[in-house]
Design a protein around this motif. Structure first.
Motif, PDB file in Angstrom:
ATOM      1  N   ARG A  82       0.831  -1.195   0.000  1.00  0.00           N
ATOM      2  CA  ARG A  82       0.000   0.000   0.000  1.00  0.00           C
ATOM      3  C   ARG A  82       0.874   1.257   0.000  1.00  0.00           C
ATOM      4  O   ARG A  82       1.882   1.338   0.689  1.00  0.00           O
ATOM      5  CB  ARG A  82      -0.907   0.023   1.232  1.00  0.00           C
ATOM      6  CG  ARG A  82      -1.969  -1.055   1.229  1.00  0.00           C
ATOM      7  CD  ARG A  82      -2.969  -0.869   0.114  1.00  0.00           C
ATOM      8  NE  ARG A  82      -3.701   0.392   0.256  1.00  0.00           N
ATOM      9  CZ  ARG A  82      -4.576   0.845  -0.637  1.00  0.00           C
ATOM     10  NH1 ARG A  82      -4.803   0.163  -1.746  1.00  0.00           N
ATOM     11  NH2 ARG A  82      -5.206   1.978  -0.418  1.00  0.00           N
ATOM     12  N   THR A  83       0.456   2.210  -0.794  1.00  0.00           N
ATOM     13  CA  THR A  83       1.093   3.524  -0.815  1.00  0.00           C
ATOM     14  C   THR A  83       0.230   4.494  -0.020  1.00  0.00           C
ATOM     15  O   THR A  83      -0.954   4.658  -0.318  1.00  0.00           O
ATOM     16  CB  THR A  83       1.253   4.032  -2.259  1.00  0.00           C
ATOM     17  OG1 THR A  83       2.047   3.108  -3.000  1.00  0.00           O
ATOM     18  CG2 THR A  83       1.939   5.390  -2.279  1.00  0.00           C
ATOM     19  N   LEU A  84       0.803   5.116   0.983  1.00  0.00           N
ATOM     20  CA  LEU A  84       0.060   6.042   1.829  1.00  0.00           C
ATOM     21  C   LEU A  84       0.037   7.444   1.225  1.00  0.00           C
ATOM     22  O   LEU A  84       0.912   7.803   0.432  1.00  0.00           O
ATOM     23  CB  LEU A  84       0.690   6.090   3.222  1.00  0.00           C
ATOM     24  CG  LEU A  84       0.808   4.765   3.966  1.00  0.00           C
ATOM     25  CD1 LEU A  84       1.442   4.990   5.342  1.00  0.00           C
ATOM     26  CD2 LEU A  84      -0.547   4.085   4.110  1.00  0.00           C
ATOM     27  N   LYS A  85      -0.929   8.229   1.632  1.00  0.00           N
ATOM     28  CA  LYS A  85      -1.027   9.617   1.192  1.00  0.00           C
ATOM     29  C   LYS A  85      -0.204  10.476   2.145  1.00  0.00           C
ATOM     30  O   LYS A  85      -0.625  10.769   3.262  1.00  0.00           O
ATOM     31  CB  LYS A  85      -2.497  10.050   1.185  1.00  0.00           C
ATOM     32  CG  LYS A  85      -3.353   9.223   0.235  1.00  0.00           C
ATOM     33  CD  LYS A  85      -4.831   9.578   0.365  1.00  0.00           C
ATOM     34  CE  LYS A  85      -5.683   8.691  -0.544  1.00  0.00           C
ATOM     35  NZ  LYS A  85      -7.138   8.980  -0.406  1.00  0.00           N
ATOM     36  N   LEU A  86       0.983  10.859   1.702  1.00  0.00           N
ATOM     37  CA  LEU A  86       1.950  11.474   2.601  1.00  0.00           C
ATOM     38  C   LEU A  86       2.409  12.854   2.147  1.00  0.00           C
ATOM     39  O   LEU A  86       3.523  13.287   2.458  1.00  0.00           O
ATOM     40  CB  LEU A  86       3.166  10.542   2.754  1.00  0.00           C
ATOM     41  CG  LEU A  86       2.882   9.189   3.417  1.00  0.00           C
ATOM     42  CD1 LEU A  86       4.111   8.291   3.333  1.00  0.00           C
ATOM     43  CD2 LEU A  86       2.448   9.367   4.855  1.00  0.00           C
ATOM     44  N   GLU A  87       1.549  13.572   1.431  1.00  0.00           N
ATOM     45  CA  GLU A  87       1.900  14.934   1.040  1.00  0.00           C
ATOM     46  C   GLU A  87       2.147  15.779   2.300  1.00  0.00           C
ATOM     47  O   GLU A  87       1.375  15.734   3.251  1.00  0.00           O
ATOM     48  CB  GLU A  87       0.781  15.566   0.214  1.00  0.00           C
ATOM     49  CG  GLU A  87       0.572  14.937  -1.151  1.00  0.00           C
ATOM     50  CD  GLU A  87      -0.279  13.680  -1.103  1.00  0.00           C
ATOM     51  OE1 GLU A  87      -0.750  13.305   0.011  1.00  0.00           O
ATOM     52  OE2 GLU A  87      -0.506  13.067  -2.167  1.00  0.00           O
ATOM     53  N   GLY A  88       3.230  16.524   2.292  1.00  0.00           N
ATOM     54  CA  GLY A  88       3.568  17.357   3.443  1.00  0.00           C
ATOM     55  C   GLY A  88       4.230  16.620   4.575  1.00  0.00           C
ATOM     56  O   GLY A  88       4.452  17.193   5.651  1.00  0.00           O
ATOM     57  N   CYS A  89       4.565  15.350   4.368  1.00  0.00           N
ATOM     58  CA  CYS A  89       5.202  14.529   5.408  1.00  0.00           C
ATOM     59  C   CYS A  89       6.705  14.419   5.147  1.00  0.00           C
ATOM     60  O   CYS A  89       7.145  14.311   3.995  1.00  0.00           O
ATOM     61  CB  CYS A  89       4.570  13.134   5.423  1.00  0.00           C
ATOM     62  SG  CYS A  89       5.334  11.977   6.592  1.00  0.00           S
ATOM     63  N   LEU A  90       7.477  14.457   6.200  1.00  0.00           N
ATOM     64  CA  LEU A  90       8.905  14.158   6.132  1.00  0.00           C
ATOM     65  C   LEU A  90       9.108  12.731   6.603  1.00  0.00           C
ATOM     66  O   LEU A  90       8.755  12.400   7.740  1.00  0.00           O
ATOM     67  CB  LEU A  90       9.701  15.116   7.017  1.00  0.00           C
ATOM     68  CG  LEU A  90      11.198  14.828   7.157  1.00  0.00           C
ATOM     69  CD1 LEU A  90      11.918  15.009   5.829  1.00  0.00           C
ATOM     70  CD2 LEU A  90      11.822  15.708   8.241  1.00  0.00           C
ATOM     71  N   ALA A  91       9.634  11.868   5.741  1.00  0.00           N
ATOM     72  CA  ALA A  91       9.931  10.484   6.122  1.00  0.00           C
ATOM     73  C   ALA A  91      11.414  10.396   6.459  1.00  0.00           C
ATOM     74  O   ALA A  91      12.268  10.621   5.594  1.00  0.00           O
ATOM     75  CB  ALA A  91       9.586   9.530   4.982  1.00  0.00           C
TER      76      ALA A  91
END
Length: 330
Positions: A82-91
């Motif tokens: 699964r690909t998460l919705k991570l706009e604006g996230c720092l991994a």
């Protein structure tokens, strides 16, 4: 006789001094970008010791930067794809080798989901290092002992330096310059965790509060890895919500004391737990220039203690049975 774990743990002050100097400019650049475009959330990606560094990062960035931090579940990418919705996230990915397939895949899918990927990695030219948008090298050098020590401490110091520059925390930046010497002094302290306290022990609990809990999981892992003692880590507050009944069976508890905002509350809770019959082994180091760095100095003492205890118990801390340096999972 090999003493890889002890040698590597002892080398941590020099490694961190070199890291802080070499990474200063790069840290400032990354911090400037974070100031210009602050992340809404931070996702920590790692396994084992690196995952435990992520717990420290959660407290560090939530307390120091006010940004929510959560741990990735690598199986979401590796097993469920699964690909998460991570706009604006720092991994932030932490890895000694940068090779574990599930960590690399999690980073790939985080990037595909819109996250900006920052890798804290010891091997810069690794799959994870090449994938990341930014790399903050650990500068720990080759780590040969199976049980990680210097790479964990280098991960924590890199996180602290990044946080300090991001928040323009001049007190923390100044204290980081004194950290290597504080760690050297910790190496000269008497042992706090000894073989005679651990001989024949099968089960124990490691308790800390806040930043103390952040390192408790790494302490528990090393007790399992190096001494084959079943150990669980809890926040001292969480321990009161049910597990505290174990104290009445004279449970052995390793008490990690940190002199920060949660220190007094933790000590009060530990007094109550001790009164129930638990056997406490306290670990504490003198106050260092900044309370956020005290966990690193405590871990420096712990690594040397557990290595020596293992040898006195007839175990090989450099090569625990059934383990290897790079664990590849999918």
């Amino acid at each position: 006789m090999s003493h890889q774990m002890a040698d590597e743990a002892t080398s941590a002050p020099e490694i961190i001094a070199r890291q802080l100097e070499n990474n200063a400019e790069r840290c400032q650049q990354i911090a400037a970008e974070l100031q210009a475009t602050p992340p809404r959330t931070i996702m920590m990606i790692g396994r084992g010791t690196s995952d435990h560094a992520g717990v420290f990062a959660k407290y560090l960035f939530e307390v120091g930067c006010g940004v929510p931090v959560f741990a990735a579940a690598p199986s979401v990418a590796g097993v469920y794809h699964r690909t998460l919705k991570l706009e604006g996230c720092l991994a932030i990915c932490i890895s000694q080798s940068g090779q574990s397939p599930d960590i690399v895949q999690q980073a790939e899918l985080a990037k595909a989901g819109g996250a900006r990927v920052l890798a804290l990695v010891n091997v810069v030219d690794s799959p994870l290092g090449r994938l990341a948008d930014e790399v903050l090298p650990l500068h720990a050098g080759p780590e040969l002992a199976v049980a990680a020590t210097k790479s964990y401490l280098a991960s924590l110091s890199a996180l602290c330096q990044l946080c300090a520059y991001w928040q323009n925390d001049h007190d923390l930046l100044a204290a980081l310059n004194e950290l290597p010497e504080a760690m050297r002094l910790a190496q000269q302290l008497p042992a706090q965790l000894k073989a005679d306290q651990l001989q024949g022990l099968q089960h124990c609990v490691v308790l800390g509060r806040g930043f103390g809990y952040a390192i408790a999981r790494e302490v528990a892992l090393k007790l399992k890895e190096v001494l084959s003692i079943h150990a669980e880590a809890f926040s001292s507050a969480e321990f009161l919500h049910g597990p505290v009944t174990l104290a009445e069976k004279q449970l052995c508890i390793i008490d990690l004391q940190i002199d920060d905002e949660g220190g007094t509350t933790h000590q009060e809770q530990m007094q109550g737990i001790s009164a129930r019959g638990a056997k406490l082994i306290q670990m504490h180091v003198p106050v260092v220039p900044h309370p956020r760095l005290q966990p690193l100095v405590l871990m420096q003492r712990f690594y040397l203690d557990i290595e020596q205890a293992a040898r006195q118990m007839g175990l090989d801390p450099d090569a625990p049975p059934g383990l290897k340096k790079v664990t590849e999972t999918r």
